[in-house]
Write a protein that holds these residues in place. Structure first.
Motif, short mmCIF file in Angstrom:
data_model
loop_
_atom_site.label_atom_id
_atom_site.label_comp_id
_atom_site.label_asym_id
_atom_site.label_seq_id
_atom_site.Cartn_x
_atom_site.Cartn_y
_atom_site.Cartn_z
N PHE A 190 38.38 70.50 23.13
CA PHE A 190 37.14 71.28 22.98
C PHE A 190 37.17 72.59 23.76
CE2 PHE A 190 36.01 67.21 21.36
CZ PHE A 190 34.98 67.43 20.45
N GLY A 191 38.21 72.79 24.57
CA GLY A 191 38.37 74.05 25.26
C GLY A 191 37.14 74.45 26.04
N THR A 192 36.67 75.67 25.77
CA THR A 192 35.49 76.21 26.47
C THR A 192 34.20 76.06 25.68
OG1 THR A 192 35.87 78.42 25.55
CG2 THR A 192 36.95 77.89 27.66
N LEU A 193 34.25 75.32 24.56
CA LEU A 193 33.09 75.24 23.67
C LEU A 193 31.85 74.66 24.35
CD1 LEU A 193 34.78 74.01 20.36
CD2 LEU A 193 33.85 76.29 20.83
N LEU A 194 32.07 73.80 25.34
CA LEU A 194 30.94 73.13 25.98
C LEU A 194 30.69 73.64 27.39
CD1 LEU A 194 31.77 69.56 24.66
CD2 LEU A 194 29.83 71.00 23.96
N ALA A 247 24.49 69.87 21.85
CA ALA A 247 25.56 70.21 22.79
C ALA A 247 24.93 70.39 24.17
CB ALA A 247 26.27 71.48 22.35
N ILE A 248 25.45 69.67 25.15
CA ILE A 248 24.90 69.68 26.50
C ILE A 248 25.90 70.33 27.45
CG2 ILE A 248 23.96 68.27 28.37
CD1 ILE A 248 22.34 68.05 25.80
N ALA A 249 25.43 71.32 28.20
CA ALA A 249 26.31 72.00 29.16
C ALA A 249 26.63 71.08 30.32
CB ALA A 249 25.64 73.27 29.67
N GLY A 250 27.80 71.26 30.89
CA GLY A 250 28.18 70.49 32.07
C GLY A 250 27.37 70.90 33.29
N LYS A 251 27.23 69.97 34.22
CA LYS A 251 26.51 70.23 35.47
C LYS A 251 27.37 69.75 36.64
CE LYS A 251 21.91 69.77 33.41
NZ LYS A 251 20.60 69.04 33.44
N GLY A 252 27.70 70.66 37.52
CA GLY A 252 28.55 70.31 38.64
C GLY A 252 29.91 69.84 38.17
N ALA A 253 30.30 68.66 38.63
CA ALA A 253 31.59 68.10 38.22
C ALA A 253 31.51 67.40 36.87
CB ALA A 253 32.08 67.11 39.29
N GLN A 254 30.31 67.26 36.33
CA GLN A 254 30.13 66.59 35.05
C GLN A 254 30.40 67.56 33.90
OE1 GLN A 254 29.45 63.33 34.70
NE2 GLN A 254 29.50 63.44 32.48
N PRO A 255 31.40 67.30 33.05
CA PRO A 255 31.67 68.23 31.96
C PRO A 255 30.62 68.17 30.87
CG PRO A 255 33.07 66.30 31.77
CD PRO A 255 32.32 66.16 33.06
#
Length: 257
Positions: free
Chosen positions: A165-169, A190-198
């Motif tokens: 998925f590369g940089t899509l998320l 589509a949910i953006a990552g938060k902290g260490a969570q992708p």
């Protein structure tokens, strides 16, 4: 779909796949997979069958791959590996353990479903390469395939195959998009990552039908083929926000490449 129905569809589609391969020059190109010849398509399917048979027989992923040399004749190779696969299905119940790539489901039943869906798509590839009319796909198999590609390949895949998925998320548009066919719909966000969570794609059955800022809809069979990049945009209906539709196109392509 129940497992007996999936196995019946698998048998039907294997017979169509085999007939198309048997009647076609192995060097002929596959229009829906232009990098493949018919011989390469048959080898891919045979390798998949053999690998899944080993995943069931061993209860683990085979350490060395491939475990042996496939027959150079495409039809013979398909026949032998399909017999091995179905032999493993016959020797086990769907609830028995098998190694799979889907962590929540480590059962033979997972592979029954996956091989039924794998085979219907590739027998269509083979029929297109043979220049034959594409045989009908049962609506229930197509509906199940839509559910599989959305929940397992896009949803689960976005959490497990991060490199694909590369940089899509990294910073996606988080508005929901709906996929709809007949009486059922799915909502994808589509949910953006938060902290260490992708980041990831949340996929759920829609409670009230159209719940998004964009919609892709159509009859089950053309919608399934479109999701697997075997149908063009004219085969489905799209509406809503263009940027959200483009994002989903990129996500499904990453999940199914």
């Amino acid at each position: 779909m129940d497992f007996s129905r999936l196995l019946s569809c698998l048998d039907d589609d294997f017979a169509l796949l085999r007939a198309a391969v048997a009647g076609t020059d192995p060097s002929a190109r596959v229009p829906s997979c232009p990098d493949w010849s018919v011989g390469e398509l048959a080898r891919h399917v045979a390798e998949v069958y053999l690998h899944k048979a080993e995943c069931i027989r061993l209860g683990a992923f085979p350490e060395e791959w491939p475990p042996g040399v496939l027959d150079p004749d495409p039809v013979t190779s398909l026949d032998r590996t399909y017999a091995m696969l179905t032999g493993q299905f016959s020797a086990h119940s769907p609830a028995d353990h098998a190694a799979t790539w889907h962590e929540p489901d480590q059962t033979v039943g997972f592979w029954i479903r996956r091989m039924a869906q794998e085979t219907v798509i590739h027998r269509i590839d083979a029929e297109l390469a043979a220049g034959r009319p594409v045989s009908p796909v049962p609506d229930d198999l197509a509906f199940d395939g839509i559910d599989e590609v959305l929940k397992l390949f896009v949803g689960y895949g976005s959490t497990s195959w991060l490199d694909d998925f590369g940089t899509l998320l990294d910073a996606p548009d988080e508005r929901p998009l709906s996929i709809s066919t007949s009486h059922h719909a799915w909502t994808l966000t589509a949910i953006a990552g938060k902290g260490a969570q992708p980041g990831h794609v949340d996929v759920k059955d829609a409670a009230t039908g159209f719940e998004g800022d964009a919609l892709v809809s159509g009859d089950a069979v053309p919608l399934l083929l479109w999701l697997w990049n075997r149908g063009d945009d004219a085969s489905v209906r799209v509406s809503g926000d263009d940027a959200l539709l483009k994002q989903f196109h990129a996500l499904r392509t990453a999940a199914t490449q």
